[in-house]
Design an enzyme around this catalytic site. Structure first.
Site, PDB file in Angstrom:
ATOM      1  N   LYS A  76     -11.535  63.571 -13.370  1.00 31.24           N
ATOM      2  CA  LYS A  76     -10.810  62.433 -13.946  1.00 31.24           C
ATOM      3  C   LYS A  76     -10.725  62.588 -15.459  1.00 31.24           C
ATOM      4  CE  LYS A  76     -10.932  57.329 -14.004  1.00 31.24           C
ATOM      5  NZ  LYS A  76     -11.679  56.143 -13.529  1.00 31.24           N
ATOM      6  N   SER A 151      -9.065  52.691 -11.117  1.00 27.73           N
ATOM      7  CA  SER A 151      -8.392  53.514 -12.097  1.00 27.73           C
ATOM      8  C   SER A 151      -8.397  54.997 -11.754  1.00 27.73           C
ATOM      9  CB  SER A 151      -9.067  53.318 -13.464  1.00 27.73           C
ATOM     10  OG  SER A 151     -10.420  53.736 -13.433  1.00 27.73           O
ATOM     11  N   SER A 175     -13.493  51.476  -9.184  1.00 28.15           N
ATOM     12  CA  SER A 175     -12.446  52.443  -9.489  1.00 28.15           C
ATOM     13  C   SER A 175     -12.572  53.775  -8.769  1.00 28.15           C
ATOM     14  CB  SER A 175     -12.397  52.693 -11.003  1.00 28.15           C
ATOM     15  OG  SER A 175     -11.928  51.546 -11.668  1.00 28.15           O
TER      16      SER A 175
END
Length: 501
Positions: A76, A151, A175
């Site tokens: 990420k 996210s 997330s």
């Protein structure tokens, strides 16, 4: 080939595949899916192939290899990488390449994993749909008109599309688990402090935690094994023994395990029928596996979301104050003589530059949360909002402690609904915040939680179920998840768009 971490490792070890072949397969899959999914912000074609060739050379020479040698992994874009940009999907950091690796990234590299690229996310991890990214929205591989969640939407979509078998996300209020549920994969949020936060660009420091996403519990257990452990560079890291997580999942006997069902969650208005069905069926699976099912209630669960959305913006307001165009981040090209733009021409030059840089560098959702947090921390409001939220947080943690005194695990939903359509909630912050309805409790209490594929709704969209465990009991959580997946086939389903090159 790219939907099982253990299978890839077996192929590599046996010599039936080389690290370069596996890496090239991953890169081809990314090339085939990226025009549609936009799951990546950066792909390290050259660096990945160089790392793969180094693994193959070591294997050919008979040198000892680390456990994940040759495994492609996506990271990420909120975790620092020294050989790739770390943008947090924000214009504020669009051109930033860190001088060091985050500890979890360094651990994965030390374990032999090959970092393929960085995955798209909501800007600074603030969002639930990966639509607030300055790098463009990410689409769900199951239905490209729908969100992959957020996210860590890019991290989940990268796995669901078949580009990597394992990705690393972060979870501040759900997330990892919410996008895992939306994309039909498995996602683990470890105990707070189980994995180092060093090199994780902070959103809310007391809530953020890195964790793995993959198709199965075995995949995330392998990822966690490499990531977990004490880090003296992180003051929030917990010095606690790292268990053998792969050994833990070998035991699928649930006899004597007490599973508490969070009935108050599925009974809430607005929870989709498919979600209720998935939890009810999971309850039956665990009962058939020998577990004892007990109904539990977390008294302060109605206050999870409002408590989270006071604490998280307050911490974000503080953490993001460093991005001012002088200390860190994008600097606006406006003149600094006090006459830059009409709205700023009465400001002092330095203040004008701060305002212009932050106005241009941050997106609307980040600005909204900074303003909420700044307000809640301001004189006259600190005690009424932030301090009060901290008191409620202690009550929430107390609920978990009490409940785990009588049960081993808590079963409930991950999200109120399957993946919603892109654009459906982007202009409704409250609707977007309610996506975290069932996940933020684990972050506020610091306990580990896992999202497991739990079925498919009438529209062909995946739904997830959630298990939560006491602090540092990842082994218990993973064992129960593995037992569930041994009795079900939900984690074996793939979207029609899944790449099989």
């Amino acid at each position: 080939m790219l939907d099982s971490t253990s299978t890839i490792l077996e192929l590599l070890e046996s010599g039936d595949a080389t690290a370069r072949e596996v890496t090239e397969t991953a890169l081809r899959a990314i090339g085939a899916t990226e025009p549609t999914n936009n799951a990546y912000t950066h792909v390290g074609y050259d660096s990945a192939l160089q790392a793969a060739d180094a693994v193959d050379a070591d294997r050919k020479a008979g040198r000892p290899l680390p456990p994940l040698a040759g495994l492609p992994v996506a990271i990420k874009d909120v975790l620092c990488t020294s050989d790739m940009p770390t943008t947090c999907s924000s214009n504020m950091l669009r051109n930033f390449t860190p001088p060091y690796d985050a500890t979890v990234v360094a651990k994965l590299k030390q374990a032999g994993a090959i970092v393929i690229g960085k995955t798209n996310m909501d800007e600074f991890a603030m969002g639930a749909s990966t639509e607030t990214s300055a790098m463009g929205k990410t689409c769900n591989p199951w239905d490209t008109d729908r969100t992959p969640g957020g996210s860590s939407g890019g991290a989940a979509a990268a796995v669901a599309a078949g580009t990597v078998p394992l990705s690393i996300g972060t979870d501040t209020g759900g997330s990892i688990r919410q996008p895992a549920a939306f994309c039909g994969i498995t996602g683990l949020k470890p105990t707070y402090g189980r994995c180092s936060r060093y090199g994780l660009v902070a959103f809310a420091s007391s809530l953020d935690q890195a964790g793995p996403l993959g198709w199965s519990v075995e995949d995330v257990a392998i990822g966690l094994q490499a990531m977990a452990g004490y880090d003296p560079a992180d003051s929030t890291s917990v010095d606690h023994e790292v268990s053998d997580y792969r050994a833990a999942i070998a035991e699928t006997d649930m006899k004597g395990v007490r599973v508490g069902v969070l009935r108050e969650a599925t009974d809430q208005e607005g929870v989709a029928p498919a979600i209720r069905t998935a939890v009810a069926e999971a309850e039956k699976v665990f009962r058939d596996l020998g577990a004892e099912i007990v109904e539990v209630s977390l008294q302060h669960s109605p206050y999870w979301v409002p408590t989270y959305y006071v604490i998280a913006p307050c911490e974000a307001s503080s953490n993001l104050s460093r991005f001012d165009g002088a200390h860190y981040g994008y600097r606006h090209a406006a003149e600094t003589n006090g006459a830059s733009e009409s709205s700023l021409d009465k400001a002092e030059p330095l203040e004008a530059m701060y305002r212009a840089s932050r106005a241009a560098g941050f997106g609307s959702e980040v600005k909204r949360r900074i303003m909420v947090g700044t307000y809640a921390l301001s004189e006259g409001y600190y005690d009424a909002y932030y301090n009060q939220a901290l008191k409620v947080r202690r009550l929430i943690r107390g609920d978990y402690d009490t409940t785990f005194g009588s049960v081993d695990l808590i079963l409930g939903p991950v999200t109120p609904s399957p993946a919603f359509r892109l654009g459906e909630n982007i202009d409704d912050p409250i609707a977007m915040y309610l996506c975290d309805l069932f996940t933020v409790g684990a972050n506020l209490a610091g306990v580990p939680a896992i999202s497991l594929p739990g079925g498919i709704d009438d529209d062909g969209l995946p739904v997830g179920i959630q298990l939560q465990a006491p602090v540092m009991q990842e082994s218990k959580l993973l064992a129960a998840g593995a037992a569930f997946q041994s009795a079900t086939s939900h984690h074996q389903r793939r979207p029609d768009s899944f790449v099989t090159t």
